[in-house]
Write a protein that holds these residues in place. Structure first.
Motif, PDB file in Angstrom:
ATOM      1  N   GLY A  47     -45.628 -18.743 -20.439  1.00  0.00           N
ATOM      2  CA  GLY A  47     -45.381 -18.000 -21.672  1.00  0.00           C
ATOM      3  C   GLY A  47     -45.961 -16.610 -21.777  1.00  0.00           C
ATOM      4  N   LEU A  48     -46.588 -16.069 -20.737  1.00  0.00           N
ATOM      5  CA  LEU A  48     -47.098 -14.702 -20.787  1.00  0.00           C
ATOM      6  C   LEU A  48     -45.950 -13.728 -20.514  1.00  0.00           C
ATOM      7  CD1 LEU A  48     -50.349 -15.150 -18.663  1.00  0.00           C
ATOM      8  CD2 LEU A  48     -50.163 -15.100 -21.157  1.00  0.00           C
ATOM      9  N   VAL A  49     -45.894 -12.642 -21.257  1.00  0.00           N
ATOM     10  CA  VAL A  49     -44.807 -11.673 -21.093  1.00  0.00           C
ATOM     11  C   VAL A  49     -44.973 -10.913 -19.777  1.00  0.00           C
ATOM     12  CG1 VAL A  49     -43.687  -9.627 -22.054  1.00  0.00           C
ATOM     13  CG2 VAL A  49     -44.508 -11.420 -23.581  1.00  0.00           C
ATOM     14  N   ILE A  50     -43.888 -10.882 -18.997  1.00  0.00           N
ATOM     15  CA  ILE A  50     -43.847 -10.102 -17.763  1.00  0.00           C
ATOM     16  C   ILE A  50     -43.168  -8.763 -18.025  1.00  0.00           C
ATOM     17  CG2 ILE A  50     -42.931  -9.964 -15.411  1.00  0.00           C
ATOM     18  CD1 ILE A  50     -43.035 -13.070 -15.356  1.00  0.00           C
ATOM     19  N   GLY A  51     -42.021  -8.798 -18.673  1.00  0.00           N
ATOM     20  CA  GLY A  51     -41.277  -7.570 -18.959  1.00  0.00           C
ATOM     21  C   GLY A  51     -39.914  -7.898 -19.521  1.00  0.00           C
ATOM     22  N   SER A  52     -38.998  -6.948 -19.401  1.00  0.00           N
ATOM     23  CA  SER A  52     -37.643  -7.165 -19.907  1.00  0.00           C
ATOM     24  C   SER A  52     -36.614  -6.755 -18.852  1.00  0.00           C
ATOM     25  CB  SER A  52     -37.418  -6.386 -21.207  1.00  0.00           C
ATOM     26  OG  SER A  52     -37.654  -5.014 -20.994  1.00  0.00           O
ATOM     27  N   VAL A  53     -35.472  -7.413 -18.924  1.00  0.00           N
ATOM     28  CA  VAL A  53     -34.396  -7.162 -17.971  1.00  0.00           C
ATOM     29  C   VAL A  53     -33.798  -5.789 -18.261  1.00  0.00           C
ATOM     30  CG1 VAL A  53     -32.139  -7.945 -17.156  1.00  0.00           C
ATOM     31  CG2 VAL A  53     -33.907  -9.617 -17.740  1.00  0.00           C
ATOM     32  N   LYS A  54     -33.686  -4.977 -17.207  1.00  0.00           N
ATOM     33  CA  LYS A  54     -33.080  -3.643 -17.317  1.00  0.00           C
ATOM     34  C   LYS A  54     -32.120  -3.457 -16.151  1.00  0.00           C
ATOM     35  CE  LYS A  54     -35.573  -2.174 -20.752  1.00  0.00           C
ATOM     36  NZ  LYS A  54     -35.059  -2.322 -22.075  1.00  0.00           N
ATOM     37  N   GLY A  55     -30.982  -4.030 -16.264  1.00  0.00           N
ATOM     38  CA  GLY A  55     -29.979  -3.892 -15.216  1.00  0.00           C
ATOM     39  C   GLY A  55     -29.703  -5.208 -14.523  1.00  0.00           C
ATOM     40  N   VAL A  56     -28.479  -5.686 -14.663  1.00  0.00           N
ATOM     41  CA  VAL A  56     -28.038  -6.916 -14.015  1.00  0.00           C
ATOM     42  C   VAL A  56     -26.703  -6.631 -13.344  1.00  0.00           C
ATOM     43  CG1 VAL A  56     -27.320  -9.309 -14.351  1.00  0.00           C
ATOM     44  CG2 VAL A  56     -29.141  -8.362 -15.760  1.00  0.00           C
ATOM     45  N   SER A  57     -26.598  -7.012 -12.071  1.00  0.00           N
ATOM     46  CA  SER A  57     -25.298  -6.924 -11.404  1.00  0.00           C
ATOM     47  C   SER A  57     -25.000  -8.267 -10.764  1.00  0.00           C
ATOM     48  CB  SER A  57     -25.271  -5.791 -10.377  1.00  0.00           C
ATOM     49  OG  SER A  57     -26.181  -6.039  -9.345  1.00  0.00           O
ATOM     50  N   ARG A  58     -23.741  -8.626 -10.816  1.00  0.00           N
ATOM     51  CA  ARG A  58     -23.285  -9.901 -10.269  1.00  0.00           C
ATOM     52  C   ARG A  58     -22.340  -9.634  -9.110  1.00  0.00           C
ATOM     53  NH1 ARG A  58     -24.569 -10.816 -15.496  1.00  0.00           N
ATOM     54  NH2 ARG A  58     -25.460 -12.844 -15.973  1.00  0.00           N
ATOM     55  N   THR A  88     -19.771 -10.067  -6.087  1.00  0.00           N
ATOM     56  CA  THR A  88     -18.658 -11.013  -5.958  1.00  0.00           C
ATOM     57  C   THR A  88     -18.891 -12.001  -4.829  1.00  0.00           C
ATOM     58  OG1 THR A  88     -17.488  -9.440  -4.562  1.00  0.00           O
ATOM     59  CG2 THR A  88     -16.958  -9.431  -6.917  1.00  0.00           C
ATOM     60  N   VAL A  89     -19.855 -11.706  -3.969  1.00  0.00           N
ATOM     61  CA  VAL A  89     -20.180 -12.572  -2.843  1.00  0.00           C
ATOM     62  C   VAL A  89     -21.650 -12.969  -2.957  1.00  0.00           C
ATOM     63  CG1 VAL A  89     -20.252 -12.747  -0.334  1.00  0.00           C
ATOM     64  CG2 VAL A  89     -18.541 -11.297  -1.422  1.00  0.00           C
ATOM     65  N   GLY A  90     -21.964 -14.213  -2.595  1.00  0.00           N
ATOM     66  CA  GLY A  90     -23.350 -14.665  -2.627  1.00  0.00           C
ATOM     67  C   GLY A  90     -23.624 -15.561  -3.817  1.00  0.00           C
ATOM     68  N   LEU A  91     -24.785 -16.197  -3.782  1.00  0.00           N
ATOM     69  CA  LEU A  91     -25.150 -17.160  -4.819  1.00  0.00           C
ATOM     70  C   LEU A  91     -25.912 -16.552  -5.993  1.00  0.00           C
ATOM     71  CD1 LEU A  91     -26.446 -20.040  -2.515  1.00  0.00           C
ATOM     72  CD2 LEU A  91     -24.240 -19.887  -3.672  1.00  0.00           C
ATOM     73  N   PHE A  92     -26.617 -15.438  -5.747  1.00  0.00           N
ATOM     74  CA  PHE A  92     -27.561 -14.937  -6.741  1.00  0.00           C
ATOM     75  C   PHE A  92     -27.149 -13.584  -7.315  1.00  0.00           C
ATOM     76  CE2 PHE A  92     -30.045 -17.470  -3.643  1.00  0.00           C
ATOM     77  CZ  PHE A  92     -30.347 -18.526  -4.480  1.00  0.00           C
ATOM     78  N   LEU A  93     -27.524 -13.349  -8.573  1.00  0.00           N
ATOM     79  CA  LEU A  93     -27.317 -12.050  -9.187  1.00  0.00           C
ATOM     80  C   LEU A  93     -28.455 -11.116  -8.779  1.00  0.00           C
ATOM     81  CD1 LEU A  93     -29.508 -11.750 -11.694  1.00  0.00           C
ATOM     82  CD2 LEU A  93     -27.897 -13.183 -12.867  1.00  0.00           C
ATOM     83  N   ILE A  94     -28.299  -9.845  -9.071  1.00  0.00           N
ATOM     84  CA  ILE A  94     -29.343  -8.855  -8.806  1.00  0.00           C
ATOM     85  C   ILE A  94     -29.801  -8.338 -10.164  1.00  0.00           C
ATOM     86  CG2 ILE A  94     -29.870  -6.629  -7.757  1.00  0.00           C
ATOM     87  CD1 ILE A  94     -27.524  -7.251  -5.786  1.00  0.00           C
ATOM     88  N   GLY A  95     -31.065  -8.587 -10.482  1.00  0.00           N
ATOM     89  CA  GLY A  95     -31.599  -8.147 -11.764  1.00  0.00           C
ATOM     90  C   GLY A  95     -32.857  -7.322 -11.570  1.00  0.00           C
ATOM     91  N   GLN A  96     -33.038  -6.336 -12.432  1.00  0.00           N
ATOM     92  CA  GLN A  96     -34.246  -5.533 -12.414  1.00  0.00           C
ATOM     93  C   GLN A  96     -35.037  -5.829 -13.673  1.00  0.00           C
ATOM     94  OE1 GLN A  96     -33.352  -1.419 -11.837  1.00  0.00           O
ATOM     95  NE2 GLN A  96     -32.315  -1.761  -9.900  1.00  0.00           N
ATOM     96  N   VAL A  97     -36.364  -5.830 -13.526  1.00  0.00           N
ATOM     97  CA  VAL A  97     -37.254  -6.116 -14.655  1.00  0.00           C
ATOM     98  C   VAL A  97     -38.204  -4.937 -14.831  1.00  0.00           C
ATOM     99  CG1 VAL A  97     -39.029  -7.662 -15.558  1.00  0.00           C
ATOM    100  CG2 VAL A  97     -37.123  -8.592 -14.234  1.00  0.00           C
ATOM    101  N   GLU A  98     -38.273  -4.441 -16.048  1.00  0.00           N
ATOM    102  CA  GLU A  98     -39.222  -3.381 -16.387  1.00  0.00           C
ATOM    103  C   GLU A  98     -40.481  -4.038 -16.942  1.00  0.00           C
ATOM    104  OE1 GLU A  98     -38.983  -0.492 -19.985  1.00  0.00           O
ATOM    105  OE2 GLU A  98     -37.849   0.397 -18.323  1.00  0.00           O
ATOM    106  N   PRO A  99     -41.659  -3.716 -16.400  1.00  0.00           N
ATOM    107  CA  PRO A  99     -42.893  -4.364 -16.861  1.00  0.00           C
ATOM    108  C   PRO A  99     -43.181  -4.093 -18.338  1.00  0.00           C
ATOM    109  CG  PRO A  99     -43.303  -2.974 -14.943  1.00  0.00           C
ATOM    110  CD  PRO A  99     -41.897  -2.733 -15.359  1.00  0.00           C
ATOM    111  N   ALA A 100     -43.757  -5.078 -19.009  1.00  0.00           N
ATOM    112  CA  ALA A 100     -44.161  -4.911 -20.405  1.00  0.00           C
ATOM    113  C   ALA A 100     -45.405  -4.032 -20.505  1.00  0.00           C
ATOM    114  CB  ALA A 100     -44.434  -6.273 -21.034  1.00  0.00           C
ATOM    115  N   VAL A 101     -46.213  -4.034 -19.444  1.00  0.00           N
ATOM    116  CA  VAL A 101     -47.465  -3.269 -19.416  1.00  0.00           C
ATOM    117  C   VAL A 101     -47.245  -2.001 -18.601  1.00  0.00           C
ATOM    118  CG1 VAL A 101     -49.868  -3.307 -18.644  1.00  0.00           C
ATOM    119  CG2 VAL A 101     -48.826  -5.383 -19.560  1.00  0.00           C
ATOM    120  N   ASP A 102     -47.685  -0.871 -19.131  1.00  0.00           N
ATOM    121  CA  ASP A 102     -47.662   0.377 -18.372  1.00  0.00           C
ATOM    122  C   ASP A 102     -48.848   0.329 -17.417  1.00  0.00           C
ATOM    123  OD1 ASP A 102     -47.760   2.920 -17.317  1.00  0.00           O
ATOM    124  OD2 ASP A 102     -47.557   3.939 -19.253  1.00  0.00           O
TER     125      ASP A 102
END
Length: 165
Positions: free
Chosen positions: A113-124, A126-140
């Protein structure tokens, strides 16, 4: 509580030093946080100081959970000093920009339950099992001055209870 007393200038290993160490109970593997969220974990401790690998480091791995949808994944440091990647999330899972990512409590280091950050950019792709997501940290992480070192999650506490007989 600990104060940041040194910064590592190397882009290959993103870390800082705190003014608490083994003499004050700090041990390797302990999670490090601020009131805003996760910072990283202790990777080296000596008598009066410790080194903290920040979560942006490419060797950093954190068990994660998307707060809105409860989708599990792993947050991995991108090594660019600014963002992280959301790994091992299926391409069809419901994740959107702005979703808050928190610790899952399944990695043996960070409590749930500790905050890591928020999603900033998701691409799916067409090939492969996993999406590509970027996370921006909650802490500077470039402005951290004081941190809290938490006890590591006990792996024995994560085991399934014994079945009743």
């Amino acid at each position: 509580m600990a104060r940041v007393i040194g910064l590592n200038a190397s882009p290959q290993f993103q870390s800082f030093r705190i003014d608490r160490g083994e003499d004050q109970g700090v041990r390797v593997g302990m999670p490090v946080v601020t009131p805003r969220g996760v910072v990283g974990q202790v990777v080296r401790a000596v008598a009066g100081s410790a080194d903290v690998m920040v979560m942006l480091d490419p060797k950093s791995r954190i068990g994660a959970l998307v707060q809105r949808t409860r989708v599990r994944g792993t947050v991995v440091g991108a090594g660019d000093g600014q963002k992280m990647l959301l790994d091992f999330v299926r391409r069809e899972d419901d994740i959107s920009d702005g979703d808050v990512v928190v610790t899952a409590g399944t990695d043996g280091v960070f409590p749930r339950g500790l905050v890591i950050g928020s999603v900033k950019g998701v691409s799916r792709p067409t090939v492969g099992l996993f999406l590509i997501g970027q996370v921006e940290p909650a802490v500077d992480l470039g402005r951290v001055e004081e941190v809290l070192v938490l006890p590591a999650v006990e792996l024995s506490a994560m085991r399934a209870p014994e079945p009743r007989r």
